[in-house]
Enzyme design. Structure first.
Site, PDB file in Angstrom:
ATOM      1  N   SER A 136       0.984  -1.266  -0.020  1.00 63.48           N
ATOM      2  CA  SER A 136       0.166  -0.047   0.221  1.00 63.48           C
ATOM      3  C   SER A 136       0.855   1.175  -0.043  1.00 63.48           C
ATOM      4  CB  SER A 136      -1.099  -0.206   1.178  1.00 63.48           C
ATOM      5  OG  SER A 136      -1.601   1.516   1.335  1.00 63.48           O
ATOM      6  N   TYR A 149      -2.871   2.050  10.547  1.00 64.21           N
ATOM      7  CA  TYR A 149      -2.717   1.369   9.421  1.00 64.21           C
ATOM      8  C   TYR A 149      -1.319   1.764   8.472  1.00 64.21           C
ATOM      9  CZ  TYR A 149      -3.958  -0.140   4.773  1.00 64.21           C
ATOM     10  OH  TYR A 149      -4.095  -1.014   3.509  1.00 64.21           O
TER      11      TYR A 149
END
Length: 225
Positions: A136, A149
């Site tokens: 990501s 995250y």
């Protein structure tokens, strides 16, 4: 036939990568927590002439990982691992619950590390292999309302870059994939993204990954071109 294990293969990018690799002549071992979703992907792969099996596996459970990978290695020639399973909880940092923090760290970080720990010795034993970590763009830069995250993805980035250095002169290829948001079920139940339809589809991202697979670092931003 060479086998690739894909975690989080029941939907989204994991599913699409599984479909593409099955069309390249690999046997794909689908793993995830939902037998129904995995079975549906297996059927879809077989309908287009590919070969796959699935096993229910929770990457948050270390004992489950070790047991299942050992069992799979007895029956299959494990060539590669795609660490795709991941979860995200978003919002102001002070409002993120302890359970949500734990789930992100255990899935995104420990799950990736422990799956790799279980599979890498198999690749070393056969003298070749592929390790792909789906990270990501949150592993490249911090983002508002994504503190934990992003922390989990920065951890996977450091882990991956270190393995790339460790295996840089080896036939085992370590790939780091940094992709932005995709139009997938990942956002269901979250108001962090109001409309995911302007993101790339998981299929499009999967195709872009394979087009760039010769690169050790693959960066795919979320916006459609």
């Amino acid at each position: 036939m060479k086998t690739i294990i894909v975690t989080g293969a029941g939907s989204g990018l994991g599913k699409e990568l599984s479909l593409l690799y099955s069309q390249q002549g690999y046997h794909v071992l689908l793993t995830g927590r939902s037998a129904d979703k995995l079975s549906a992907v297996k059927t879809e792969i077989e309908q287009v002439g590919g070969m796959s099996n699935y096993v229910v596996l929770d990457v948050q459970q270390e004992s489950d990982i070790l047991k299942k990978v050992e069992e799979l290695s007895k029956d299959h020639n494990i060539f590669g691992l795609i660490n795709n399973a991941g979860v995200g909880h978003f919002g102001p940092f002070v409002r993120i619950a302890q359970q949500e923090i734990s789930e992100m760290l255990h899935t995104n970080v420990f799950g990736t590390i422990l799956m790799t720990k279980a599979v890498l010795p198999l690749l070393q034993a056969q003298g070749e292999g592929l390790l792909m970590n789906i990270i990501s763009t949150a592993g490249l830069r911090g983002k508002v309302n994504e503190a934990v995250y992003a922390a989990s993805k920065f951890a996977v980035r450091g882990f991956t870059e270190s393995l790339q250095k460790e295996y840089e002169n080896s036939p085992i290829k370590v790939k780091a994939v940094y992709m932005g948001g995709m139009d997938t079920p990942f956002w269901e139940g979250s108001d962090h993204i109001a409309d995911s339809s302007h993101f790339r589809s998981a299929k499009e991202v999967a195709e872009m990954i394979l087009e760039q697979i010769d690169q050790n670092e693959i960066i795919i931003e979320s916006k459609k071109s």
